[in-house]
Design a protein around this motif. Structure first.
Motif, PDB file in Angstrom:
ATOM      1  N   MET A 237       0.798  -1.202   0.000  1.00 21.18           N
ATOM      2  CA  MET A 237       0.000   0.000   0.000  1.00 21.18           C
ATOM      3  C   MET A 237       0.842   1.268   0.000  1.00 21.18           C
ATOM      4  O   MET A 237       0.474   2.235  -0.626  1.00 21.18           O
ATOM      5  CB  MET A 237      -0.915   0.034   1.234  1.00 21.18           C
ATOM      6  CG  MET A 237      -2.066  -0.873   1.147  1.00 21.18           C
ATOM      7  SD  MET A 237      -3.229  -0.022   0.116  1.00 21.18           S
ATOM      8  CE  MET A 237      -4.621  -0.993   0.257  1.00 21.18           C
ATOM      9  N   LYS A 238       1.943   1.242   0.699  1.00 12.80           N
ATOM     10  CA  LYS A 238       2.776   2.418   0.770  1.00 12.80           C
ATOM     11  C   LYS A 238       3.388   2.752  -0.593  1.00 12.80           C
ATOM     12  O   LYS A 238       3.541   3.901  -0.938  1.00 12.80           O
ATOM     13  CB  LYS A 238       3.869   2.239   1.820  1.00 12.80           C
ATOM     14  CG  LYS A 238       3.343   2.302   3.214  1.00 12.80           C
ATOM     15  CD  LYS A 238       4.470   2.312   4.179  1.00 12.80           C
ATOM     16  CE  LYS A 238       3.909   2.413   5.587  1.00 12.80           C
ATOM     17  NZ  LYS A 238       4.934   2.622   6.559  1.00 12.80           N
ATOM     18  N   SER A 239       3.733   1.763  -1.376  1.00 16.08           N
ATOM     19  CA  SER A 239       4.308   2.027  -2.698  1.00 16.08           C
ATOM     20  C   SER A 239       3.263   2.651  -3.623  1.00 16.08           C
ATOM     21  O   SER A 239       3.571   3.488  -4.463  1.00 16.08           O
ATOM     22  CB  SER A 239       4.890   0.755  -3.304  1.00 16.08           C
ATOM     23  OG  SER A 239       3.870  -0.173  -3.567  1.00 16.08           O
ATOM     24  N   LYS A 240       2.003   2.248  -3.444  1.00 11.95           N
ATOM     25  CA  LYS A 240       0.932   2.835  -4.253  1.00 11.95           C
ATOM     26  C   LYS A 240       0.744   4.302  -3.882  1.00 11.95           C
ATOM     27  O   LYS A 240       0.566   5.157  -4.756  1.00 11.95           O
ATOM     28  CB  LYS A 240      -0.360   2.050  -4.044  1.00 11.95           C
ATOM     29  CG  LYS A 240      -1.478   2.506  -4.956  1.00 11.95           C
ATOM     30  CD  LYS A 240      -2.705   1.670  -4.762  1.00 11.95           C
ATOM     31  CE  LYS A 240      -3.815   2.200  -5.631  1.00 11.95           C
ATOM     32  NZ  LYS A 240      -5.065   1.522  -5.395  1.00 11.95           N
ATOM     33  N   ASP A 241       0.765   4.645  -2.596  1.00  7.26           N
ATOM     34  CA  ASP A 241       0.659   6.034  -2.147  1.00  7.26           C
ATOM     35  C   ASP A 241       1.832   6.865  -2.657  1.00  7.26           C
ATOM     36  O   ASP A 241       1.646   7.989  -3.115  1.00  7.26           O
ATOM     37  CB  ASP A 241       0.656   6.087  -0.606  1.00  7.26           C
ATOM     38  CG  ASP A 241      -0.737   6.072  -0.027  1.00  7.26           C
ATOM     39  OD1 ASP A 241      -1.694   6.209  -0.798  1.00  7.26           O
ATOM     40  OD2 ASP A 241      -0.846   5.940   1.202  1.00  7.26           O
ATOM     41  N   LEU A 242       3.019   6.291  -2.587  1.00  7.75           N
ATOM     42  CA  LEU A 242       4.196   6.989  -3.065  1.00  7.75           C
ATOM     43  C   LEU A 242       4.087   7.249  -4.569  1.00  7.75           C
ATOM     44  O   LEU A 242       4.379   8.342  -5.058  1.00  7.75           O
ATOM     45  CB  LEU A 242       5.459   6.181  -2.742  1.00  7.75           C
ATOM     46  CG  LEU A 242       6.774   6.782  -3.190  1.00  7.75           C
ATOM     47  CD1 LEU A 242       7.015   8.108  -2.500  1.00  7.75           C
ATOM     48  CD2 LEU A 242       7.913   5.816  -2.920  1.00  7.75           C
ATOM     49  N   TRP A 243       3.642   6.257  -5.301  1.00 10.14           N
ATOM     50  CA  TRP A 243       3.465   6.384  -6.759  1.00 10.14           C
ATOM     51  C   TRP A 243       2.440   7.476  -7.104  1.00 10.14           C
ATOM     52  O   TRP A 243       2.651   8.276  -8.001  1.00 10.14           O
ATOM     53  CB  TRP A 243       3.060   5.033  -7.344  1.00 10.14           C
ATOM     54  CG  TRP A 243       2.848   5.072  -8.828  1.00 10.14           C
ATOM     55  CD1 TRP A 243       1.679   4.985  -9.490  1.00 10.14           C
ATOM     56  CD2 TRP A 243       3.841   5.267  -9.821  1.00 10.14           C
ATOM     57  NE1 TRP A 243       1.844   5.089 -10.831  1.00 10.14           N
ATOM     58  CE2 TRP A 243       3.213   5.258 -11.071  1.00 10.14           C
ATOM     59  CE3 TRP A 243       5.227   5.420  -9.784  1.00 10.14           C
ATOM     60  CZ2 TRP A 243       3.887   5.426 -12.261  1.00 10.14           C
ATOM     61  CZ3 TRP A 243       5.880   5.565 -10.973  1.00 10.14           C
ATOM     62  CH2 TRP A 243       5.224   5.575 -12.199  1.00 10.14           C
TER      63      TRP A 243
ATOM     64  N   ARG B  40       1.642  10.063  -5.265  1.00 14.72           N
ATOM     65  CA  ARG B  40       2.218  11.354  -4.918  1.00 14.72           C
ATOM     66  C   ARG B  40       3.205  11.824  -5.993  1.00 14.72           C
ATOM     67  O   ARG B  40       3.228  12.999  -6.360  1.00 14.72           O
ATOM     68  CB  ARG B  40       2.915  11.291  -3.560  1.00 14.72           C
ATOM     69  CG  ARG B  40       1.926  11.202  -2.421  1.00 14.72           C
ATOM     70  CD  ARG B  40       2.616  11.153  -1.108  1.00 14.72           C
ATOM     71  NE  ARG B  40       1.641  10.982  -0.042  1.00 14.72           N
ATOM     72  CZ  ARG B  40       1.946  10.748   1.207  1.00 14.72           C
ATOM     73  NH1 ARG B  40       3.201  10.655   1.574  1.00 14.72           N
ATOM     74  NH2 ARG B  40       1.000  10.612   2.110  1.00 14.72           N
ATOM     75  N   ILE B  41       4.016  10.906  -6.479  1.00 13.38           N
ATOM     76  CA  ILE B  41       4.974  11.254  -7.535  1.00 13.38           C
ATOM     77  C   ILE B  41       4.225  11.699  -8.791  1.00 13.38           C
ATOM     78  O   ILE B  41       4.566  12.715  -9.406  1.00 13.38           O
ATOM     79  CB  ILE B  41       5.929  10.075  -7.839  1.00 13.38           C
ATOM     80  CG1 ILE B  41       6.853   9.840  -6.653  1.00 13.38           C
ATOM     81  CG2 ILE B  41       6.726  10.330  -9.116  1.00 13.38           C
ATOM     82  CD1 ILE B  41       7.702   8.590  -6.772  1.00 13.38           C
ATOM     83  N   MET B  42       3.201  10.959  -9.160  1.00 11.00           N
ATOM     84  CA  MET B  42       2.414  11.314 -10.341  1.00 11.00           C
ATOM     85  C   MET B  42       1.719  12.670 -10.161  1.00 11.00           C
ATOM     86  O   MET B  42       1.645  13.464 -11.095  1.00 11.00           O
ATOM     87  CB  MET B  42       1.371  10.224 -10.652  1.00 11.00           C
ATOM     88  CG  MET B  42       1.968   8.938 -11.183  1.00 11.00           C
ATOM     89  SD  MET B  42       3.010   9.187 -12.626  1.00 11.00           S
ATOM     90  CE  MET B  42       1.827   9.625 -13.831  1.00 11.00           C
ATOM     91  N   SER B  43       1.224  12.942  -8.968  1.00  9.83           N
ATOM     92  CA  SER B  43       0.589  14.232  -8.696  1.00  9.83           C
ATOM     93  C   SER B  43       1.595  15.364  -8.858  1.00  9.83           C
ATOM     94  O   SER B  43       1.281  16.408  -9.445  1.00  9.83           O
ATOM     95  CB  SER B  43       0.021  14.257  -7.274  1.00  9.83           C
ATOM     96  OG  SER B  43      -1.029  13.342  -7.144  1.00  9.83           O
ATOM     97  N   CYS B  44       2.814  15.160  -8.338  1.00 12.45           N
ATOM     98  CA  CYS B  44       3.850  16.198  -8.469  1.00 12.45           C
ATOM     99  C   CYS B  44       4.220  16.430  -9.931  1.00 12.45           C
ATOM    100  O   CYS B  44       4.401  17.569 -10.367  1.00 12.45           O
ATOM    101  CB  CYS B  44       5.097  15.804  -7.670  1.00 12.45           C
ATOM    102  SG  CYS B  44       4.855  15.906  -5.884  1.00 12.45           S
ATOM    103  N   VAL B  45       4.340  15.350 -10.693  1.00 12.41           N
ATOM    104  CA  VAL B  45       4.679  15.472 -12.116  1.00 12.41           C
ATOM    105  C   VAL B  45       3.571  16.217 -12.856  1.00 12.41           C
ATOM    106  O   VAL B  45       3.834  17.110 -13.672  1.00 12.41           O
ATOM    107  CB  VAL B  45       4.935  14.076 -12.740  1.00 12.41           C
ATOM    108  CG1 VAL B  45       5.005  14.152 -14.249  1.00 12.41           C
ATOM    109  CG2 VAL B  45       6.202  13.458 -12.159  1.00 12.41           C
TER     110      VAL B  45
END
Length: 178
Positions: free
Chosen positions: A1-7, A9-14
């Motif tokens: 689950m944490k990797s999905k949240d991190l992913w 967040r990265i996509m949102s920043c991009v």
């Protein structure tokens, strides 16, 4: 689950970064396009190359002129039409008539070329009128009635425009120069 949240967040920043810089790129591209653009509504002065005598001309035709000063792009950085560039002006004539009616000539459209030889349509709205002789016809008719009625055959004059006369023309549509 944490990797999905991190992913996520990265996509949102991009996506946020892309949305921030995309308008800047489109603005720079639109400004670059204006560097070589002659905008509709741009005005220029045309100078006649020849004397114009309405009595010697047909009802419609073309006379020659030249562009008086350099015409610049919409951002002012580049000359789009050089001073001295040939131009053609279309005219139409309303003939003089009996009872002292003056003739009239109207300059409606003109054409010139850009530095890369693209045709630029121009609009003019100038009319010149010749001399009316209506006053003379009335005086002769009254003073020498009924013989004075023959003065009704007297025609007004046609307009004469000297070489070097200037007219203001307006660009009718955007023209991009290569």
């Amino acid at each position: 689950m944490k990797s999905k949240d991190l992913w996520e967040r990265i996509m949102s920043c991009v996506l946020i970064a892309a949305l921030m810089f995309a308008p800047l790129q489109s603005m720079s591209q639109s400004l670059k396009g204006q560097k070589n653009l002659l905008e509709s509504g741009t005005q220029m002065v045309l100078r006649l190359n020849e004397n114009f005598n309405g009595a010697d001309k047909t009802e419609s035709g073309t006379i020659t002129a030249k562009v008086e000063t350099d015409v610049y792009s919409s951002d002012g950085s580049q000359v789009i039409i050089k001073a001295g560039t040939p131009a053609n002006i279309d005219y139409s004539i309303a003939p003089n008539g009996s009872w002292g009616k003056a003739g009239k000539v109207c300059f409606t459209n003109a054409y010139t070329n850009t530095i890369d030889n693209k045709q630029v349509p121009l609009s003019l709205s100038t009319c010149e009128k010749g001399g009316s002789k209506l006053g003379g016809v009335i005086v002769l008719s009254v003073l020498f009635f009924p013989i004075g009625l023959f003065s009704g055959f007297m025609k007004g004059s046609m307009p004469k425009i000297q070489q070097g006369a200037t007219f203001t023309a307006t660009v009718m549509q955007n023209v991009a120069v290569d």
